[in-house]
Scaffold this motif. Structure first.
Motif, PDB file in Angstrom:
ATOM      1  N   LEU A 185       9.104  14.674  21.435  1.00 19.52           N
ATOM      2  CA  LEU A 185      10.418  14.220  20.971  1.00 19.52           C
ATOM      3  C   LEU A 185      11.667  15.201  21.674  1.00 19.52           C
ATOM      4  CD1 LEU A 185      12.138  12.479  19.072  1.00 19.52           C
ATOM      5  CD2 LEU A 185      11.689  14.216  17.233  1.00 19.52           C
ATOM      6  N   ALA A 186      11.488  16.389  21.872  1.00 25.44           N
ATOM      7  CA  ALA A 186      12.258  17.465  22.613  1.00 25.44           C
ATOM      8  C   ALA A 186      12.218  16.862  23.909  1.00 25.44           C
ATOM      9  CB  ALA A 186      11.695  18.817  22.313  1.00 25.44           C
ATOM     10  N   GLN A 187      11.196  16.533  24.544  1.00 23.81           N
ATOM     11  CA  GLN A 187      11.447  16.044  26.167  1.00 23.81           C
ATOM     12  C   GLN A 187      12.048  14.636  26.177  1.00 23.81           C
ATOM     13  OE1 GLN A 187       7.277  16.215  28.260  1.00 23.81           O
ATOM     14  NE2 GLN A 187       6.758  17.241  26.182  1.00 23.81           N
TER      15      GLN A 187
ATOM     16  N   SER B 171       7.600   7.108  24.506  1.00 24.28           N
ATOM     17  CA  SER B 171       6.599   6.257  24.659  1.00 24.28           C
ATOM     18  C   SER B 171       5.606   6.250  25.991  1.00 24.28           C
ATOM     19  CB  SER B 171       6.924   4.518  24.576  1.00 24.28           C
ATOM     20  OG  SER B 171       7.618   4.460  23.198  1.00 24.28           O
ATOM     21  N   ALA B 172       6.355   6.424  27.042  1.00 25.25           N
ATOM     22  CA  ALA B 172       5.769   6.747  28.210  1.00 25.25           C
ATOM     23  C   ALA B 172       5.031   8.101  28.300  1.00 25.25           C
ATOM     24  CB  ALA B 172       6.670   6.795  29.516  1.00 25.25           C
ATOM     25  N   ILE B 173       5.688   9.233  27.661  1.00 21.17           N
ATOM     26  CA  ILE B 173       4.810  10.333  27.405  1.00 21.17           C
ATOM     27  C   ILE B 173       3.641  10.197  26.645  1.00 21.17           C
ATOM     28  CG2 ILE B 173       5.092  12.851  26.563  1.00 21.17           C
ATOM     29  CD1 ILE B 173       8.156  12.606  27.540  1.00 21.17           C
TER      30      ILE B 173
ATOM     31  N   GLU C 138      22.311  23.968  14.436  1.00 21.44           N
ATOM     32  CA  GLU C 138      22.045  22.987  15.630  1.00 21.44           C
ATOM     33  C   GLU C 138      20.325  23.415  15.978  1.00 21.44           C
ATOM     34  OE1 GLU C 138      24.694  24.256  18.740  1.00 21.44           O
ATOM     35  OE2 GLU C 138      26.695  23.864  17.574  1.00 21.44           O
ATOM     36  N   ASN C 139      19.601  22.274  16.176  1.00 23.04           N
ATOM     37  CA  ASN C 139      18.419  22.549  16.380  1.00 23.04           C
ATOM     38  C   ASN C 139      17.831  23.017  17.539  1.00 23.04           C
ATOM     39  OD1 ASN C 139      15.291  22.336  16.532  1.00 23.04           O
ATOM     40  ND2 ASN C 139      15.514  20.408  15.597  1.00 23.04           N
ATOM     41  N   PRO C 140      17.498  23.994  17.887  1.00 20.33           N
ATOM     42  CA  PRO C 140      17.298  24.586  19.179  1.00 20.33           C
ATOM     43  C   PRO C 140      16.273  23.868  19.920  1.00 20.33           C
ATOM     44  CG  PRO C 140      16.807  26.418  17.917  1.00 20.33           C
ATOM     45  CD  PRO C 140      17.556  25.195  17.001  1.00 20.33           C
ATOM     46  N   ALA C 141      15.237  23.264  19.304  1.00 13.25           N
ATOM     47  CA  ALA C 141      14.241  22.634  19.791  1.00 13.25           C
ATOM     48  C   ALA C 141      14.715  21.466  20.441  1.00 13.25           C
ATOM     49  CB  ALA C 141      13.246  22.762  19.075  1.00 13.25           C
ATOM     50  N   MET C 142      15.753  20.759  20.027  1.00 12.04           N
ATOM     51  CA  MET C 142      16.090  19.474  20.263  1.00 12.04           C
ATOM     52  C   MET C 142      17.350  19.609  21.035  1.00 12.04           C
ATOM     53  SD  MET C 142      13.941  17.623  19.087  1.00 12.04           S
ATOM     54  CE  MET C 142      12.373  18.226  18.292  1.00 12.04           C
ATOM     55  N   ALA C 143      17.416  19.914  22.418  1.00 11.51           N
ATOM     56  CA  ALA C 143      18.589  20.201  23.400  1.00 11.51           C
ATOM     57  C   ALA C 143      19.198  19.155  23.980  1.00 11.51           C
ATOM     58  CB  ALA C 143      18.170  21.225  24.377  1.00 11.51           C
TER      59      ALA C 143
END
Lengths: 472, 497
Positions: free
Chosen positions: A230-232, A248-250, A400-405
């Motif tokens: 999700l982060a990527q 989906s591709a990942i 702010e969610n640092p994992a979801m930049a």
């Protein structure tokens, strides 16, 4: 900054209210920042004050947010719903707050009918309608079973579920497998091709995925980190709700080696790979339970005004908060605004439906619109509109969610943890990206667009939180 | 969804053209809305889209692949079809234009405003939103670790207590609510005067009281370090001096502050004791300027402080009025914009005049109610909350007081008119401009001696001398000290004294 430091040097001023004081400050050469204050959009002033003054609130919201940010999401199993959700034989799960057949909208009815056909509880749509109307099939929200379902979200005992686990808190969350686009059960279509696909998913896709997930785990390989995917994808132009292409591709890349080793006919493996590869929304059903895990981690924090669930059943929109446990606060679902497939138009669209707003509750989806500028054009907007949407959402969230930049915002974290109090004070309702189901049962998808919750949900939640505060 | 087979159609497949589905749905929608067009599908030729095209009766004749762009249009006639085809081409070629930017998103709350500042910025919040909403904004500031001045009135006292406790725990100060005056490190907030920097720190439960004191100190050549307004209720029993105690401690630790003057109306006895005890424990000397029947005079308190500091008491600035005779039998009409100044006038005048009726009476039985035109000795505080509902403070909006002056002249009750005029930031940029014509008109009607307490400094935007000269030219006697002005008015009341 302490009072001592304040007295040591001329302060900058942040001002809310009448201009004359700010003007006077500017005349002195002071640094003044005016807030564009407006009266709260809703909420009894006494309730707003009670919540603002609740000594528990700051710490409670901090706790709730910390749990959300800490939660992880690992893919640990794929299993039939019957097995993992302990579903009684004649129960169907559905999206959104509780609903009865009599109140169900077209796509919800269509999906429930389809599920009865799929399970073999009825041979015809008419018979399915009859047993559903007679109350012979129990209906219960996915959310009551640690599950989430996109659109109608109808989940029956024989459907296979992604099983995700939070390695931090140990919680589990579940979601069915994505059927792809076009005429699909989740949009209320239940024609023969829909039922046929569901059978293939139960007979081939589910078992193959289960083997591909379980075998490496049994061999000691680390589980797939869904939160990391999700982060990527936010780095790759997805927002994780209406746009899941990269995700989906990942996912396909992550699963492919194990899929190739599954003990099944090559044709079956190939069909599974083709199915996943041809479905841009395949990841959605992994992203949703990832958000669900995080939001469930924040359940039951007395004094917290954070929203833990936003979900719609096609008739009503419902929310829950960390401070009010499992109570639903509902209002009539709005109809999304957006773009339509083919000849379909606004009159064909059903009101908002699906548990997928759990992604926005978690801070992705519409909240991270800036990460996926393509999405904003559903309402004729532009890239700056996408940025503006996310900027607004920062003002209604707690963290702010640092994992979801979000790259375009200088890798600022996604706005996370909707605060009922901030929604009331700013008047900005959460922004949700969504698909649109046809209003008539059996139609399928008619478009996609943007929608907001009805204010009523937040009004009710605010009043309940204030009541709880006074009683505490 | 079956398509009517009427009209003309064009179905073409283009290769080497790609646009994402959202863009194409937009094009389809826009072109579909034009006149004469009965169906449009512009989409990549995926199996799903081909199925949709088929349902619309717009399937391509040739074999299509998903890399191709399908442009399928149905229209009523050839002209509409040609126009629609051109419109599709134009839309596909169009470049996007921005309609908004992130920078246009306004900040809606104090919390959002403070979030925007770099964390190491020294900052405080000032809140003048309607009282019922001020609490949430103030709570934002405290949560952000920032001090806050709450100008708003109408904040319930129990909310004030909760805010001040939270502020104490957070190590910050809540000034107010209903706090009109503060000067923090030279920055004047709300209604405050341009006074020189210096060694005296003020803690004030009274806005105009703080202005009177700071202006007199300035006139004496003594500056202030900070003026910390704490709100008119801080020294009442319910609040217990929460902000006063924190403000005293802060000033004690402030190297710029050598002496502290505490300006207030009489505190609740228990609170007075607690504040006294706290003050006695500080290293900085604390002197009271408490208005009461026993110590009715802020000017005297300032003079006492100057004596403590070994400074000479100057002749307080004034402009003598015309040589007016005492008016035996006349009554005192005090029309004030500052509550503390009105209070001080009543405390000074009562021993001489007896009962003075007021909307902020010294004793409840003297309550004027809303009858601002009552006969006899009357002192009105036009800044009282009941008279500012829905309108600006009289220091900004003189309408009500000008009306009262006009009415007073019309009634022809023999009177001496005592006014305050408060200068400084936030106040009327030229109060004499509206007051002079009103006074002139009134005095043309009746013999009406006018005495003005002009609270301000030469440095104020309005300039003390400029305002004093204008008012004196209109026949008013002008004093920088409210106590002196009041005593002068009592002299003019002659026999009544």
């Amino acid at each position: 900054m302490s009072l001592q430091e304040l007295l040591a040097t001329p302060p900058a001023i942040v001002a809310a209210g009448v201009d004359v004081f700010s003007d006077a400050l500017r005349a002195q050469g002071a640094e003044v920042h005016d807030v564009d204050w407006r009266p709260p959009a809703f909420g009894d002033p006494a309730d707003l004050a009670a919540l603002a003054l609740d000594a528990r609130r700051a710490a409670a919201n901090r706790t709730a947010v910390e749990r959300v940010l800490a939660a992880g999401s690992q893919l640990v199993d794929v299993q039939p719903a019957r097995a993992v959700l302990d579903l009684p034989d004649r129960m169907l799960l559905h999206a959104g707050p509780p609903i009865e057949w009599a109140d169900a909208s077209g796509p919800m009815r269509g999906a429930l009918i389809g599920a009865c056909l799929f399970e073999g509880w009825a041979d015809t749509a008419e018979e399915a309608e009859r047993i559903l109307a007679a109350g012979e099939i129990a209906l219960d929200p996915c959310h009551h079973h640690s599950a989430v379902g996109p659109m109608a979200g109808v989940t029956s005992p024989s459907m296979w579920m992604w099983c995700l686990q939070d390695p931090v808190g140990g919680g589990r969350a579940f979601c069915n497998l994505n059927e792809g686009l076009g005429k699909v059960l989740r949009y209320g279509a239940y024609g023969p091709e829909v039922i046929e696909r569901l059978h293939w998913m139960a007979d081939v896709l589910g078992p193959v995925l289960a083997a591909a997930v379980r075998t490496p785990l049994e061999a000691g390989v680390d589980p797939i980190d869904v939160k990391a995917i999700l982060a990527q994808m936010l780095q790759m132009g997805d927002e994780g709700h209406n746009r899941n292409r990269a995700g989906s591709a990942i996912t396909l890349r992550e699963l492919a080696p194990a899929l190739a080793e599954v003990d099944a006919p090559a044709k079956a493996i190939s069909a599974v790979l083709r199915f996943i590869g041809g479905n841009e929304h395949f990841f959605l059903n992994l992203g949703m339970p990832t958000a669900k895990l995080a939001m469930d981690a924040a359940r039951g924090v007395p004094g917290s005004t954070m929203v833990t669930v936003m979900a719609r059943n096609g008739t009503e929109f419902g929310i829950q908060t960390a401070g009010t446990g499992d109570r639903w606060f509902t209002g009539p679902a709005q109809t999304p605004v957006g773009l339509f497939l083919g000849d379909y138009g606004p009159d064909d669209a059903n009101p908002d439906i699906g548990d997928s707003a759990i992604t926005e509750t978690y801070g992705v989806g519409g909240f991270s619109m800036a990460a996926a500028p393509a999405i904003v054009r559903f309402v004729g907007g532009t890239v700056p509109d996408a940025l503006a949407t996310t900027e607004r959402m920062y003002q209604v969230t707690l963290a702010e969610n640092p994992a979801m930049a979000i790259p375009i915002l200088g890798f600022r974290g996604s706005p996370t943890g909707i605060d009922v109090l901030k929604v009331a004070r700013t008047g900005w309702l959460p922004q949700i990206n969504t698909g649109m189901a046809g209003a008539v049962a059996g139609t399928g998808q008619v478009g996609a667009g943007l929608v907001q919750p009805p204010q009523e949900c937040f009004e009710k939640a605010l009043a309940a939180l204030a009541e709880e505060t006074r009683a505490a | 969804m079956a398509a009517p087979p009427t009209g003309v159609r064009s179905v073409v497949l283009r290769s080497g053209v790609y646009a994402d589905s959202v863009k194409l749905m937009q094009v389809s929608r826009d072109v579909g809305a034009t006149e004469g067009v009965t169906g449009v599908l512009v989409a990549m030729a995926t199996p799903l889209n081909l199925e949709i095209a088929e349902n619309m009766g717009l399937a391509p004749d040739e074999e299509a692949s998903p890399e191709q762009l399908l442009i399928a249009i149905r229209a009523t006639d050839d002209a509409a079809l040609a126009a629609a085809t051109a419109a599709v081409d134009a839309a596909l070629a169009a470049r996007e234009r921005s309609s908004a930017t992130a920078a246009t998103i306004p900040l809606r709350t104090i919390g959002a405003g403070l979030d925007e500042l770099p964390v190491d910025t020294e900052a405080l919040a000032i809140i003048s939103v309607p009282g019922q909403y001020a609490v949430a904004e103030a709570a934002d500031a405290i949560a952000a670790g920032r001090s806050v001045l709450v100008f708003s009135d109408g904040v319930p006292v129990e909310h004030e207590v909760l805010l001040k406790r939270a502020a104490h725990d957070a190590g910050v100060l809540v000034m107010g609510p209903d706090c009109g005056t503060a000067i923090v490190s030279g920055v004047a907030l709300g209604f405050a005067n341009v006074v020189r920097p210096g060694p005296v720190g003020l803690v004030a439960a009274s806005g105009t009281g703080a202005q009177q004191v700071s202006c007199l100190l300035d006139a004496a050549g003594v500056g202030v370090s900070h003026v910390l307004g704490v709100g008119g209720r801080d020294l009442k029993a319910e609040v217990g001096g929460l902000a006063t105690l924190d403000a005293l401690a802060a000033l004690d630790a402030d190297p710029a502050t050598e002496r502290v003057l505490l300006v207030s109306k009489p505190p609740a006895p228990a609170v007075a004791e607690a504040v006294r005890a706290a003050a006695d424990g500080l290293s900085v000397p604390v002197r009271d300027a408490v208005l009461s029947a026993d110590a009715p005079d802020l000017t005297a308190a300032v003079e006492g402080l100057l004596a403590d500091m070994g400074r000479e008491v100057p002749a307080w600035p004034s402009r003598p009025g015309p040589d007016e005779k005492a008016v035996p039998g006349a009554v005192l009409k005090g029309f004030f914009s500052g509550g503390t100044l009105a209070d001080e006038a009543m405390l000074l005048a009562s021993p001489a005049l007896g009962e003075i009726r007021s909307n902020i009476p010294l004793r409840p039985e003297l309550d004027l109610g809303t009858d601002l035109a009552a006969p006899g000795h009357v002192v009105v505080d036009f800044g009282d909350d009941a008279l500012t509902v829905g309108r600006a403070h009289p220091m900004i909006d003189p309408t009500l007081r000008l009306e009262a002056i006009s009415n007073l002249a019309a009634r022809r009750e023999p009177a001496v008119l005592l006014l305050d005029v408060v200068l400084g930031y936030g106040a009327d940029p030229d109060p004499a401009h509206s007051l002079v014509p009103a006074l002139t008109a009134a005095r043309r009607h009746v013999p009406l001696p006018v005495v003005v307490a002009l609270i301000g400094t030469e440095g104020d935007p309005q300039g003390w001398s400029r305002q004093a000269d204008a008012l004196a030219a209109a026949g008013a006697a002008v004093f920088a000290s409210n106590a002196q002005a009041t005593r002068y008015a009592l002299d003019l009341l002659g026999g009544a004294r």
